[in-house]
Design a protein around this motif. Structure first.
Motif, PDB file in Angstrom:
ATOM      1  N   LYS A   1     -85.109 -82.086  18.554  1.00 52.93           N
ATOM      2  CA  LYS A   1     -84.668 -80.935  18.095  1.00 52.93           C
ATOM      3  C   LYS A   1     -85.565 -80.255  17.372  1.00 52.93           C
ATOM      4  N   ASN A   2     -85.940 -79.044  17.307  1.00 54.50           N
ATOM      5  CA  ASN A   2     -86.963 -78.011  16.462  1.00 54.50           C
ATOM      6  C   ASN A   2     -86.065 -77.165  15.716  1.00 54.50           C
ATOM      7  N   THR A   3     -86.145 -76.870  14.698  1.00 47.96           N
ATOM      8  CA  THR A   3     -85.599 -75.749  13.687  1.00 47.96           C
ATOM      9  C   THR A   3     -86.487 -75.343  12.926  1.00 47.96           C
ATOM     10  N   GLY A   4     -86.601 -73.938  12.702  1.00 50.82           N
ATOM     11  CA  GLY A   4     -87.966 -73.418  11.838  1.00 50.82           C
ATOM     12  C   GLY A   4     -87.687 -72.058  11.721  1.00 50.82           C
ATOM     13  N   SER A   5     -88.843 -71.369  11.152  1.00 47.76           N
ATOM     14  CA  SER A   5     -88.878 -70.064  10.829  1.00 47.76           C
ATOM     15  C   SER A   5     -89.657 -69.269  11.855  1.00 47.76           C
ATOM     16  N   LEU A   6     -89.603 -67.967  11.936  1.00 52.51           N
ATOM     17  CA  LEU A   6     -90.466 -67.056  12.624  1.00 52.51           C
ATOM     18  C   LEU A   6     -91.032 -65.982  11.852  1.00 52.51           C
ATOM     19  N   THR A   7     -92.162 -65.666  11.989  1.00 57.00           N
ATOM     20  CA  THR A   7     -93.026 -64.655  11.342  1.00 57.00           C
ATOM     21  C   THR A   7     -93.664 -63.768  12.376  1.00 57.00           C
TER      22      THR A   7
ATOM     23  N   LYS B   1     -82.647 -77.139  20.875  1.00 54.10           N
ATOM     24  CA  LYS B   1     -81.992 -78.277  21.123  1.00 54.10           C
ATOM     25  C   LYS B   1     -81.891 -78.708  22.504  1.00 54.10           C
ATOM     26  N   LEU B   2     -83.069 -79.330  23.027  1.00 55.38           N
ATOM     27  CA  LEU B   2     -83.052 -79.439  24.398  1.00 55.38           C
ATOM     28  C   LEU B   2     -82.690 -81.130  24.771  1.00 55.38           C
ATOM     29  N   PHE B   3     -81.952 -81.284  25.826  1.00 58.52           N
ATOM     30  CA  PHE B   3     -81.639 -82.742  26.258  1.00 58.52           C
ATOM     31  C   PHE B   3     -82.513 -83.523  26.236  1.00 58.52           C
TER      32      PHE B   3
ATOM     33  N   ASP C   1     -78.309 -78.176  26.724  1.00 56.88           N
ATOM     34  CA  ASP C   1     -79.438 -77.414  26.165  1.00 56.88           C
ATOM     35  C   ASP C   1     -79.027 -76.312  25.515  1.00 56.88           C
ATOM     36  N   THR C   2     -79.653 -75.839  24.281  1.00 61.93           N
ATOM     37  CA  THR C   2     -79.338 -74.644  23.374  1.00 61.93           C
ATOM     38  C   THR C   2     -80.903 -74.249  22.942  1.00 61.93           C
ATOM     39  N   ILE C   3     -81.078 -72.994  23.051  1.00 69.76           N
ATOM     40  CA  ILE C   3     -82.170 -72.325  22.271  1.00 69.76           C
ATOM     41  C   ILE C   3     -81.495 -71.083  21.681  1.00 69.76           C
ATOM     42  N   ALA C   4     -81.629 -71.011  20.359  1.00 69.09           N
ATOM     43  CA  ALA C   4     -81.124 -69.579  19.594  1.00 69.09           C
ATOM     44  C   ALA C   4     -82.225 -69.196  18.745  1.00 69.09           C
TER      45      ALA C   4
END
Length: 151
Positions: A75-81, A69-71, A49-52
């Motif tokens: 996979k979720n990739t995105g932006s934070l505001t 990126k969880l086993f 697992d990876t959370i970044a």
């Protein structure tokens, strides 16, 4: 003697006006200064697992990126505001997962050099997933994101 008094009064006025001018200049410089910003990076990494996240904080506002990126999960990739409220980061996470764009609220508690994600009951409002009651969130210290150097 009269000349001495007039010179003294003139000197006092000149000093007072100069002091007031310096105070005005300082306020103008402060008002025109760019907001101080810092970039911070945090991650949680195991064998599977990876959370970044990497975000910039300026005047209490957050902008950046978040990735999960969880086993055996998408996979979720995105932006934070969002914003920093004391030691709590509250943001909208706009992400892409399996070709679908979604928005959900995320909350992290900043504790020492870690970010701890909050979990709780959720609901959909205006096409976004949000927490029903942020005051009732549980912060899972099993997956702390540790502060790292930004690359």
């Amino acid at each position: 003697m009269r000349h001495f008094y007039i010179s003294g009064i003139f000197l006092l006025c000149l000093t007072a006006c100069n002091t007031k001018q310096n105070q005005t200049d300082t306020k103008t410089e402060d008002a025109n200064s760019a907001p101080v910003s810092t970039t911070e990076c945090y991650s949680y990494v195991t064998d599977k697992d990876t959370i970044a996240t990497q975000f910039t904080l300026a005047d209490g506002n957050i902008t950046g990126a978040l990735q999960y990126k969880l086993f055996e999960k998408d996979k979720n990739t995105g932006s934070l505001t969002g914003q920093m409220h004391g030691d709590t980061l509250v943001a909208e996470y706009s992400f892409m997962s399996e070709g679908v764009q979604s928005v959900r609220e995320v909350v992290f508690l900043k504790k020492d050099d870690n970010l701890i994600e909050g979990f709780g009951d959720i609901e959909e409002k205006d096409g976004k997933i949000v927490f029903k009651d942020k005051a009732a969130l549980k912060f899972d210290s099993n997956t702390p994101l540790k502060k790292t150097n930004c690359n």
